[in-house]
Design a protein around this motif. Structure first.
Motif, PDB file in Angstrom:
ATOM      1  N   SER A  89       0.804  -1.147  -0.154  1.00 50.62           N
ATOM      2  CA  SER A  89      -0.082  -0.201  -0.003  1.00 50.62           C
ATOM      3  C   SER A  89       0.805   1.213   0.117  1.00 50.62           C
ATOM      4  O   SER A  89       0.267   2.238   0.121  1.00 50.62           O
ATOM      5  N   VAL A  90       2.146   1.061  -0.149  1.00 50.54           N
ATOM      6  CA  VAL A  90       3.018   2.291   0.334  1.00 50.54           C
ATOM      7  C   VAL A  90       4.107   2.122  -1.242  1.00 50.54           C
ATOM      8  O   VAL A  90       4.464   0.982  -1.708  1.00 50.54           O
ATOM      9  N   TYR A  91       4.917   3.025  -1.687  1.00 55.05           N
ATOM     10  CA  TYR A  91       6.101   3.147  -2.340  1.00 55.05           C
ATOM     11  C   TYR A  91       7.047   3.871  -1.878  1.00 55.05           C
ATOM     12  O   TYR A  91       6.809   4.906  -1.067  1.00 55.05           O
ATOM     13  N   ASP A  92       8.335   3.537  -2.311  1.00 48.82           N
ATOM     14  CA  ASP A  92       9.393   4.227  -1.481  1.00 48.82           C
ATOM     15  C   ASP A  92      10.154   5.285  -2.564  1.00 48.82           C
ATOM     16  O   ASP A  92      10.011   4.961  -3.715  1.00 48.82           O
ATOM     17  N   VAL A  93      10.259   6.370  -2.031  1.00 52.07           N
ATOM     18  CA  VAL A  93      10.886   7.482  -2.828  1.00 52.07           C
ATOM     19  C   VAL A  93      12.199   7.830  -2.261  1.00 52.07           C
ATOM     20  O   VAL A  93      12.178   8.405  -1.150  1.00 52.07           O
ATOM     21  N   GLU A  94      13.332   7.798  -3.273  1.00 53.67           N
ATOM     22  CA  GLU A  94      14.364   8.451  -2.664  1.00 53.67           C
ATOM     23  C   GLU A  94      14.676   9.670  -3.257  1.00 53.67           C
ATOM     24  O   GLU A  94      14.871   9.695  -4.624  1.00 53.67           O
ATOM     25  N   ILE A  95      14.848  10.858  -2.653  1.00 58.73           N
ATOM     26  CA  ILE A  95      14.895  11.992  -3.171  1.00 58.73           C
ATOM     27  C   ILE A  95      16.448  12.514  -2.864  1.00 58.73           C
ATOM     28  O   ILE A  95      16.721  12.558  -1.634  1.00 58.73           O
ATOM     29  N   THR A  96      17.227  13.112  -3.928  1.00 60.24           N
ATOM     30  CA  THR A  96      18.210  13.650  -3.650  1.00 60.24           C
ATOM     31  C   THR A  96      18.204  15.188  -4.453  1.00 60.24           C
ATOM     32  O   THR A  96      17.880  15.273  -5.568  1.00 60.24           O
ATOM     33  N   VAL A  97      18.491  16.179  -3.481  1.00 62.22           N
ATOM     34  CA  VAL A  97      18.577  17.450  -3.786  1.00 62.22           C
ATOM     35  C   VAL A  97      19.899  17.987  -4.070  1.00 62.22           C
ATOM     36  O   VAL A  97      20.632  17.731  -3.003  1.00 62.22           O
ATOM     37  N   ALA A 156      21.545  21.141  -0.479  1.00 59.83           N
ATOM     38  CA  ALA A 156      21.581  19.645  -0.683  1.00 59.83           C
ATOM     39  C   ALA A 156      21.048  18.946   0.346  1.00 59.83           C
ATOM     40  O   ALA A 156      20.902  19.508   1.463  1.00 59.83           O
ATOM     41  N   GLY A 157      20.558  17.987   0.183  1.00 64.54           N
ATOM     42  CA  GLY A 157      19.828  17.082   0.956  1.00 64.54           C
ATOM     43  C   GLY A 157      19.642  15.620   0.450  1.00 64.54           C
ATOM     44  O   GLY A 157      19.304  15.478  -0.843  1.00 64.54           O
ATOM     45  N   ASN A 158      19.543  14.522   1.042  1.00 59.95           N
ATOM     46  CA  ASN A 158      19.037  13.196   0.878  1.00 59.95           C
ATOM     47  C   ASN A 158      17.835  12.726   1.860  1.00 59.95           C
ATOM     48  O   ASN A 158      18.026  12.855   2.842  1.00 59.95           O
ATOM     49  N   TYR A 159      16.988  12.412   1.289  1.00 56.22           N
ATOM     50  CA  TYR A 159      15.803  11.905   1.957  1.00 56.22           C
ATOM     51  C   TYR A 159      15.100  10.640   1.389  1.00 56.22           C
ATOM     52  O   TYR A 159      15.356  10.313   0.162  1.00 56.22           O
ATOM     53  N   GLN A 160      14.618   9.868   2.535  1.00 52.37           N
ATOM     54  CA  GLN A 160      13.984   8.550   2.091  1.00 52.37           C
ATOM     55  C   GLN A 160      12.481   8.618   2.641  1.00 52.37           C
ATOM     56  O   GLN A 160      12.284   8.831   3.637  1.00 52.37           O
ATOM     57  N   LEU A 161      11.424   8.507   1.686  1.00 50.21           N
ATOM     58  CA  LEU A 161       9.999   8.456   1.763  1.00 50.21           C
ATOM     59  C   LEU A 161       9.379   7.540   1.642  1.00 50.21           C
ATOM     60  O   LEU A 161       9.463   6.579   0.592  1.00 50.21           O
ATOM     61  N   ARG A 162       8.435   6.982   2.429  1.00 46.62           N
ATOM     62  CA  ARG A 162       7.315   5.974   2.018  1.00 46.62           C
ATOM     63  C   ARG A 162       6.051   6.551   2.084  1.00 46.62           C
ATOM     64  O   ARG A 162       5.624   7.381   2.759  1.00 46.62           O
ATOM     65  N   VAL A 163       5.618   6.313   0.772  1.00 44.46           N
ATOM     66  CA  VAL A 163       4.495   7.236   0.415  1.00 44.46           C
ATOM     67  C   VAL A 163       3.216   6.344   0.098  1.00 44.46           C
ATOM     68  O   VAL A 163       3.396   5.284  -0.554  1.00 44.46           O
ATOM     69  N   PRO A 164       2.098   6.425   0.553  1.00 41.76           N
ATOM     70  CA  PRO A 164       0.838   5.966   0.349  1.00 41.76           C
ATOM     71  C   PRO A 164       0.610   5.833  -1.028  1.00 41.76           C
ATOM     72  O   PRO A 164       0.605   7.037  -1.890  1.00 41.76           O
ATOM     73  N   ASN A 165      -0.106   4.525  -1.649  1.00 43.99           N
ATOM     74  CA  ASN A 165      -0.278   4.775  -3.039  1.00 43.99           C
ATOM     75  C   ASN A 165      -1.478   5.639  -3.532  1.00 43.99           C
ATOM     76  O   ASN A 165      -1.282   5.924  -4.731  1.00 43.99           O
ATOM     77  N   TYR A 214       8.860  21.673  -8.085  1.00 40.68           N
ATOM     78  CA  TYR A 214       9.367  20.315  -8.870  1.00 40.68           C
ATOM     79  C   TYR A 214       8.140  19.403  -8.508  1.00 40.68           C
ATOM     80  O   TYR A 214       7.613  19.318  -7.513  1.00 40.68           O
ATOM     81  N   THR A 215       7.738  18.567  -9.662  1.00 39.11           N
ATOM     82  CA  THR A 215       6.777  17.527  -9.427  1.00 39.11           C
ATOM     83  C   THR A 215       7.247  16.043  -9.961  1.00 39.11           C
ATOM     84  O   THR A 215       8.047  16.036 -10.844  1.00 39.11           O
ATOM     85  N   LEU A 216       6.725  15.016  -9.285  1.00 42.72           N
ATOM     86  CA  LEU A 216       7.002  13.726  -9.676  1.00 42.72           C
ATOM     87  C   LEU A 216       5.678  12.827  -9.777  1.00 42.72           C
ATOM     88  O   LEU A 216       4.907  13.054  -8.710  1.00 42.72           O
ATOM     89  N   SER A 217       5.601  12.029 -10.826  1.00 33.60           N
ATOM     90  CA  SER A 217       4.380  11.335 -11.166  1.00 33.60           C
ATOM     91  C   SER A 217       4.639   9.931 -10.657  1.00 33.60           C
ATOM     92  O   SER A 217       5.682   9.294 -11.120  1.00 33.60           O
ATOM     93  N   HIS A 218       3.928   9.149  -9.906  1.00 33.87           N
ATOM     94  CA  HIS A 218       4.061   7.993  -9.312  1.00 33.87           C
ATOM     95  C   HIS A 218       4.188   7.087 -10.679  1.00 33.87           C
ATOM     96  O   HIS A 218       3.268   6.936 -11.578  1.00 33.87           O
ATOM     97  N   ASN A 219       4.984   6.215 -10.928  1.00 35.56           N
ATOM     98  CA  ASN A 219       5.236   5.214 -11.976  1.00 35.56           C
ATOM     99  C   ASN A 219       5.024   3.662 -11.782  1.00 35.56           C
ATOM    100  O   ASN A 219       5.340   2.974 -12.556  1.00 35.56           O
ATOM    101  N   ASN A 220       4.205   3.508 -10.574  1.00 34.86           N
ATOM    102  CA  ASN A 220       3.492   2.219 -10.343  1.00 34.86           C
ATOM    103  C   ASN A 220       4.710   1.450 -10.183  1.00 34.86           C
ATOM    104  O   ASN A 220       4.580   0.138 -10.086  1.00 34.86           O
ATOM    105  N   GLN A 221       5.902   1.899  -9.602  1.00 28.25           N
ATOM    106  CA  GLN A 221       7.226   0.996  -9.323  1.00 28.25           C
ATOM    107  C   GLN A 221       7.091   0.998  -7.691  1.00 28.25           C
ATOM    108  O   GLN A 221       6.770   2.061  -7.004  1.00 28.25           O
ATOM    109  N   GLU A 253       9.814   1.331  -6.161  1.00 30.86           N
ATOM    110  CA  GLU A 253      10.899   2.154  -5.597  1.00 30.86           C
ATOM    111  C   GLU A 253      11.167   3.215  -6.768  1.00 30.86           C
ATOM    112  O   GLU A 253      11.181   2.958  -7.761  1.00 30.86           O
ATOM    113  N   THR A 254      11.336   4.360  -6.206  1.00 37.34           N
ATOM    114  CA  THR A 254      11.622   5.581  -7.326  1.00 37.34           C
ATOM    115  C   THR A 254      12.617   6.517  -6.784  1.00 37.34           C
ATOM    116  O   THR A 254      12.799   6.643  -5.793  1.00 37.34           O
ATOM    117  N   THR A 255      13.490   6.880  -7.745  1.00 36.18           N
ATOM    118  CA  THR A 255      14.686   7.827  -7.394  1.00 36.18           C
ATOM    119  C   THR A 255      14.013   9.319  -8.064  1.00 36.18           C
ATOM    120  O   THR A 255      13.651   9.084  -9.015  1.00 36.18           O
TER     121      THR A 255
END
Length: 159
Positions: free
Chosen positions: A66-74, A114-123, A144-151, A153-155
């Motif tokens: 029910s979640v997906y992971d997003v690794e954000i690198t700024v 700069a920053g690095n973050y790990q998120l668990r995002v609900p579907n 900035y926007t990001l569309s969920h790609n149904n994966q 894990e997303t970077t």
């Protein structure tokens, strides 16, 4: 203090008694007449297209997460000397005007741009929006926007 609680309970009991009387209706009708008329209606029939739980088939590749992971690198080196904050939020409203910053998934200060973050995002969050606020006068935020790609894990590289 004890007397206050008793008065509140008595007031509540009086209110419930008054509201339970039916509130009139005129014409000599009683509230029980209306109850009987709704009780006599028949429930809707179950349709023939009902699916049994045993008939449901789930693809083996679906892990039912029910979640997906997003690794954000700024990486915004041009903002290294500025005080900068990032907010990552659900973009269900479609833009910066509809963001509820109280419900963001991430709010943080960037260190040297700069920053690095790990998120668990609900579907149900199909799109994310990142708002980078630069704390300088007359400076608009970077969006900035990001569309969920149904994966699973997303970077996401923000630069």
């Amino acid at each position: 203090m004890h007397n206050i609680h008793i008065k509140v309970l008595l007031g509540f009991a009086m209110l419930m008694t008054i509201s339970g009387c039916g509130g009139g209706g005129g014409g000599g009708e009683t509230s029980s007449g209306s109850i009987n008329s709704t009780a006599s209606s028949t429930p809707s029939a179950v349709t023939a297209s009902t699916t049994r739980i045993a008939d449901i088939q789930i693809d083996h590749s679906n892990n039912l997460a029910s979640v997906y992971d997003v690794e954000i690198t700024v990486s915004l080196p041009h903002l290294a000397a500025s005080q900068v904050y990032i907010s990552v939020c659900d973009n269900a409203g479609g833009g910066i005007e509809s963001i509820n910053y109280d419900n963001c998934l991430l709010k943080a200060a960037l260190q040297s741009g700069a920053g690095n973050y790990q998120l668990r995002v609900p579907n149900h969050c199909e799109s994310l929006i990142a708002v980078v606020n630069i704390m300088e006068p007359n400076t608009n935020p970077l969006i900035y926007t990001l569309s969920h790609n149904n994966q699973a894990e997303t970077t996401w590289l923000i630069q």
